[in-house]
Design a protein around this motif. Structure first.
Motif, PDB file in Angstrom:
ATOM      1  N   GLU A 202       0.824  -1.203   0.000  1.00 54.35           N
ATOM      2  CA  GLU A 202       0.000   0.000   0.000  1.00 54.35           C
ATOM      3  C   GLU A 202       0.863   1.261   0.000  1.00 54.35           C
ATOM      4  OE1 GLU A 202      -2.653  -0.627   3.289  1.00 54.35           O
ATOM      5  OE2 GLU A 202      -4.171  -1.562   1.989  1.00 54.35           O
ATOM      6  N   LYS A 203       2.006   1.201   0.655  1.00 52.01           N
ATOM      7  CA  LYS A 203       2.928   2.346   0.628  1.00 52.01           C
ATOM      8  C   LYS A 203       3.466   2.557  -0.788  1.00 52.01           C
ATOM      9  CE  LYS A 203       5.898   5.429   2.335  1.00 52.01           C
ATOM     10  NZ  LYS A 203       6.837   5.616   1.212  1.00 52.01           N
ATOM     11  N   VAL A 204       3.830   1.488  -1.470  1.00 54.28           N
ATOM     12  CA  VAL A 204       4.324   1.603  -2.846  1.00 54.28           C
ATOM     13  C   VAL A 204       3.232   2.145  -3.759  1.00 54.28           C
ATOM     14  CG1 VAL A 204       5.113   0.245  -4.835  1.00 54.28           C
ATOM     15  CG2 VAL A 204       6.103  -0.155  -2.582  1.00 54.28           C
ATOM     16  N   LEU A 205       2.001   1.660  -3.566  1.00 47.57           N
ATOM     17  CA  LEU A 205       0.872   2.164  -4.345  1.00 47.57           C
ATOM     18  C   LEU A 205       0.674   3.663  -4.099  1.00 47.57           C
ATOM     19  CD1 LEU A 205      -1.711   1.988  -6.055  1.00 47.57           C
ATOM     20  CD2 LEU A 205      -2.905   1.168  -3.999  1.00 47.57           C
ATOM     21  N   HIS A 206       0.702   4.060  -2.829  1.00 52.48           N
ATOM     22  CA  HIS A 206       0.492   5.473  -2.508  1.00 52.48           C
ATOM     23  C   HIS A 206       1.570   6.345  -3.146  1.00 52.48           C
ATOM     24  CE1 HIS A 206       0.552   9.160  -0.005  1.00 52.48           C
ATOM     25  NE2 HIS A 206      -0.758   9.017  -0.078  1.00 52.48           N
ATOM     26  N   ASP A 207       2.823   5.895  -3.099  1.00 47.45           N
ATOM     27  CA  ASP A 207       3.909   6.665  -3.706  1.00 47.45           C
ATOM     28  C   ASP A 207       3.688   6.810  -5.207  1.00 47.45           C
ATOM     29  OD1 ASP A 207       5.062   6.874  -1.222  1.00 47.45           O
ATOM     30  OD2 ASP A 207       6.595   5.350  -1.572  1.00 47.45           O
ATOM     31  N   TRP A 208       3.191   5.742  -5.844  1.00 48.45           N
ATOM     32  CA  TRP A 208       2.922   5.800  -7.287  1.00 48.45           C
ATOM     33  C   TRP A 208       1.788   6.790  -7.568  1.00 48.45           C
ATOM     34  CZ3 TRP A 208      -1.035   5.048 -10.737  1.00 48.45           C
ATOM     35  CH2 TRP A 208      -0.676   4.878 -12.078  1.00 48.45           C
ATOM     36  N   LEU A 209       0.763   6.764  -6.741  1.00 46.93           N
ATOM     37  CA  LEU A 209      -0.355   7.683  -6.930  1.00 46.93           C
ATOM     38  C   LEU A 209       0.075   9.136  -6.713  1.00 46.93           C
ATOM     39  CD1 LEU A 209      -3.193   5.677  -5.149  1.00 46.93           C
ATOM     40  CD2 LEU A 209      -3.007   6.123  -7.606  1.00 46.93           C
ATOM     41  N   VAL A 210       0.945   9.376  -5.771  1.00 48.54           N
ATOM     42  CA  VAL A 210       1.433  10.742  -5.545  1.00 48.54           C
ATOM     43  C   VAL A 210       2.053  11.297  -6.825  1.00 48.54           C
ATOM     44  CG1 VAL A 210       3.209  12.093  -4.358  1.00 48.54           C
ATOM     45  CG2 VAL A 210       1.756  10.538  -3.064  1.00 48.54           C
TER      46      VAL A 210
ATOM     47  N   THR B 260      -6.061  11.472  -6.177  1.00 39.59           N
ATOM     48  CA  THR B 260      -6.424  10.142  -5.668  1.00 39.59           C
ATOM     49  C   THR B 260      -5.535   9.771  -4.487  1.00 39.59           C
ATOM     50  OG1 THR B 260      -7.058   9.523  -7.913  1.00 39.59           O
ATOM     51  CG2 THR B 260      -6.813   7.740  -6.315  1.00 39.59           C
ATOM     52  N   ALA B 261      -4.263  10.107  -4.565  1.00 39.72           N
ATOM     53  CA  ALA B 261      -3.348   9.833  -3.450  1.00 39.72           C
ATOM     54  C   ALA B 261      -3.834  10.515  -2.184  1.00 39.72           C
ATOM     55  CB  ALA B 261      -1.938  10.302  -3.803  1.00 39.72           C
ATOM     56  N   ALA B 262      -4.324  11.748  -2.320  1.00 38.69           N
ATOM     57  CA  ALA B 262      -4.852  12.456  -1.159  1.00 38.69           C
ATOM     58  C   ALA B 262      -6.069  11.736  -0.597  1.00 38.69           C
ATOM     59  CB  ALA B 262      -5.214  13.888  -1.550  1.00 38.69           C
ATOM     60  N   MET B 263      -6.919  11.227  -1.486  1.00 36.44           N
ATOM     61  CA  MET B 263      -8.086  10.477  -1.031  1.00 36.44           C
ATOM     62  C   MET B 263      -7.664   9.208  -0.302  1.00 36.44           C
ATOM     63  SD  MET B 263     -11.301   9.055  -3.295  1.00 36.44           S
ATOM     64  CE  MET B 263     -11.797  10.733  -3.712  1.00 36.44           C
ATOM     65  N   PHE B 264      -6.643   8.526  -0.816  1.00 34.97           N
ATOM     66  CA  PHE B 264      -6.178   7.291  -0.193  1.00 34.97           C
ATOM     67  C   PHE B 264      -5.478   7.553   1.134  1.00 34.97           C
ATOM     68  CE2 PHE B 264      -7.537   4.938  -3.704  1.00 34.97           C
ATOM     69  CZ  PHE B 264      -7.288   3.595  -3.507  1.00 34.97           C
ATOM     70  N   SER B 265      -5.124   8.793   1.398  1.00 36.35           N
ATOM     71  CA  SER B 265      -4.506   9.128   2.689  1.00 36.35           C
ATOM     72  C   SER B 265      -5.534   9.263   3.793  1.00 36.35           C
ATOM     73  CB  SER B 265      -3.709  10.428   2.558  1.00 36.35           C
ATOM     74  OG  SER B 265      -2.640  10.285   1.657  1.00 36.35           O
ATOM     75  N   SER B 266      -6.813   9.271   3.432  1.00 30.86           N
ATOM     76  CA  SER B 266      -7.889   9.437   4.415  1.00 30.86           C
ATOM     77  C   SER B 266      -8.471   8.080   4.788  1.00 30.86           C
ATOM     78  CB  SER B 266      -8.996  10.323   3.840  1.00 30.86           C
ATOM     79  OG  SER B 266     -10.168  10.223   4.612  1.00 30.86           O
ATOM     80  N   PRO B 267      -8.276   7.621   6.022  1.00 25.20           N
ATOM     81  CA  PRO B 267      -8.842   6.320   6.415  1.00 25.20           C
ATOM     82  C   PRO B 267     -10.358   6.252   6.249  1.00 25.20           C
ATOM     83  CG  PRO B 267      -7.231   7.062   8.023  1.00 25.20           C
ATOM     84  CD  PRO B 267      -7.463   8.202   7.083  1.00 25.20           C
ATOM     85  N   SER B 268     -11.057   7.349   6.531  1.00 30.10           N
ATOM     86  CA  SER B 268     -12.509   7.332   6.405  1.00 30.10           C
ATOM     87  C   SER B 268     -12.930   7.203   4.949  1.00 30.10           C
ATOM     88  CB  SER B 268     -13.113   8.590   7.027  1.00 30.10           C
ATOM     89  OG  SER B 268     -12.647   9.753   6.363  1.00 30.10           O
ATOM     90  N   ALA B 269     -12.219   7.878   4.039  1.00 30.38           N
ATOM     91  CA  ALA B 269     -12.534   7.762   2.617  1.00 30.38           C
ATOM     92  C   ALA B 269     -12.278   6.349   2.121  1.00 30.38           C
ATOM     93  CB  ALA B 269     -11.705   8.765   1.813  1.00 30.38           C
TER      94      ALA B 269
ATOM     95  N   LEU C 109     -12.535   3.405  -8.661  1.00 29.82           N
ATOM     96  CA  LEU C 109     -13.558   4.284  -8.100  1.00 29.82           C
ATOM     97  C   LEU C 109     -12.927   5.530  -7.492  1.00 29.82           C
ATOM     98  CD1 LEU C 109     -16.490   4.854  -7.339  1.00 29.82           C
ATOM     99  CD2 LEU C 109     -16.150   3.462  -5.277  1.00 29.82           C
ATOM    100  N   ALA C 110     -11.807   5.344  -6.791  1.00 28.16           N
ATOM    101  CA  ALA C 110     -11.128   6.496  -6.193  1.00 28.16           C
ATOM    102  C   ALA C 110     -10.631   7.458  -7.270  1.00 28.16           C
ATOM    103  CB  ALA C 110      -9.974   6.026  -5.318  1.00 28.16           C
ATOM    104  N   LEU C 111     -10.067   6.919  -8.337  1.00 25.53           N
ATOM    105  CA  LEU C 111      -9.614   7.770  -9.442  1.00 25.53           C
ATOM    106  C   LEU C 111     -10.783   8.558 -10.030  1.00 25.53           C
ATOM    107  CD1 LEU C 111      -7.245   5.176 -11.139  1.00 25.53           C
ATOM    108  CD2 LEU C 111      -6.507   7.433 -10.360  1.00 25.53           C
ATOM    109  N   TYR C 112     -11.907   7.885 -10.225  1.00 21.21           N
ATOM    110  CA  TYR C 112     -13.085   8.537 -10.796  1.00 21.21           C
ATOM    111  C   TYR C 112     -13.586   9.651  -9.873  1.00 21.21           C
ATOM    112  CZ  TYR C 112     -17.919   9.173 -12.278  1.00 21.21           C
ATOM    113  OH  TYR C 112     -19.110   9.727 -12.679  1.00 21.21           O
TER     114      TYR C 112
END
Length: 230
Positions: A29-37, A43-52, A81-84
Motif C-alpha cells: 500500500e505504501k508503494v501504491l500510494h507513492d505511485w499515486l502521488v 487520488t493519493a490524497a483520497m487514499f490518505s484518508s482512512p474514512s474515505a 472508483l477512487a480515481l473517478y
C-alpha cells in the motif's frame, strides 16, 4: 491424534502460514500510494484518508458482491472508483493495481518455511488453498506445489467445504486422504475438519483454540510438523 498413515497429500494455506501478511500489505500500500502521488495526486490524497478508504471499500462490498472472493478485483475496482471520484483517469487503475500487486508478491517467508516445504514436498504432493491473491509463481514457491486452489478462481472461499474438496480433487484424492495445514482456526482448521480432512493448526502466536471441536494437531511452526512426519 494425527493419523499419519492416512495422509496421502497435504494442502497448505499461504498468508500468515508461510509468511506474515500484514507487513506485506502495508508495504504494498505504501508503494501504491507513492505511485499515486506521482501519477494521480488527487487520488493519493483520497487514499490518505482512512474514512474515505473505508467508505470506498464498503461501497465496493455492497455494490459488487460478485467480487467478494476476488481480492485482486476488489482492490483494482476500489482504485478505479477512487480515481473517478478524484476526477482523474480511471484507466490508470490497471497500472496502479499492478504496482500494488507486484509488491504484494514480495513476501518474507517465516524462517521455517522453505526447509519445511522442501521436506514435505519430497514426501507428499502439496496443494495450496488460499482466500488471498498471492501468486506462487511470483512468490517463488511454485516448484513445491502440484496445484493451487484460490477462492478467486474457484468462486468459493474457506471455510466452505467445497474449496477443500477441490484441493483433494486436484490431486485425485478424497478429503479423508488429506491433511490441511493453516494458521486460521476457523477458516483453515475447522473448515478442513468440516470438509472431512485432518487438520494441523499452525499457531505461531500461542493463541487459545476457540472452538469445541479440536484439530488433530496444533504446532507452533512447520518445523514441528515435519518432525512429527519424519
Amino acid at each position: 491424534m494425527l493419523d499419519i498413515p492416512r495422509i496421502k497429500a497435504i494442502s497448505l494455506d499461504l498468508d500468515d502460514t508461510l509468511w506474515p501478511i500484514w507487513p506485506t500489505i502495508e508495504r504494498a500500500e505504501k508503494v501504491l500510494h507513492d505511485w499515486l502521488v506521482e501519477n494521480a495526486p488527487m487520488t493519493a490524497a483520497m487514499f490518505s484518508s482512512p474514512s474515505a478508504l473505508r467508505e470506498i471499500r464498503a461501497y465496493m462490498s455492497d455494490n459488487r458482491p460478485d467480487l467478494k472472493h476476488d481480492l485482486s478485483a476488489l482492490r483494482r475496482e476500489s482504485i478505479r472508483l477512487a480515481l473517478y471520484r478524484a476526477g482523474e483517469n480511471p484507466l490508470m487503475a490497471e497500472k496502479a493495481f499492478e504496482v500494488f500487486f507486484a509488491e504484494r508478491q514480495r513476501v518474507e517467508l517465516f524462517e521455517d518455511v522453505r526447509p519445511a516445504l522442501a521436506f514435505l514436498a519430497g514426501r507428499f504432493p502439496l496443494v495450496s488453498v488460499s482466500n488471498g491473491n498471492a501468486d506462487l509463481e511470483r512468490v517463488g514457491l511454485a516448484p513445491f506445489f502440484r496445484a493451487a486452489i484460490t477462492a478467486r478462481e474457484f468462486g468459493v472461499g474457506k471455510p466452505d467445504p467445497r474449496i477443500f474438496h477441490a484441493a483433494a480433487g486436484a490431486l485425485d484424492l478424497l478429503p479423508q486422504d488429506m491433511l490441511h495445514v493453516g494458521d486460521d482456526a476457523t477458516l483453515d482448521a475447522l473448515g478442513a475438519l468440516n470438509a472431512g480432512m485432518q487438520a494441523a493448526w499452525v499457531n505461531r502466536s500461542d493463541a487459545m483454540w476457540p472452538h469445541e471441536v479440536e484439530p488433530q494437531l496444533s504446532v507452533g511452526d512447520l518445523t514441528q510438523l515435519c518432525d512429527l512426519l519424519r
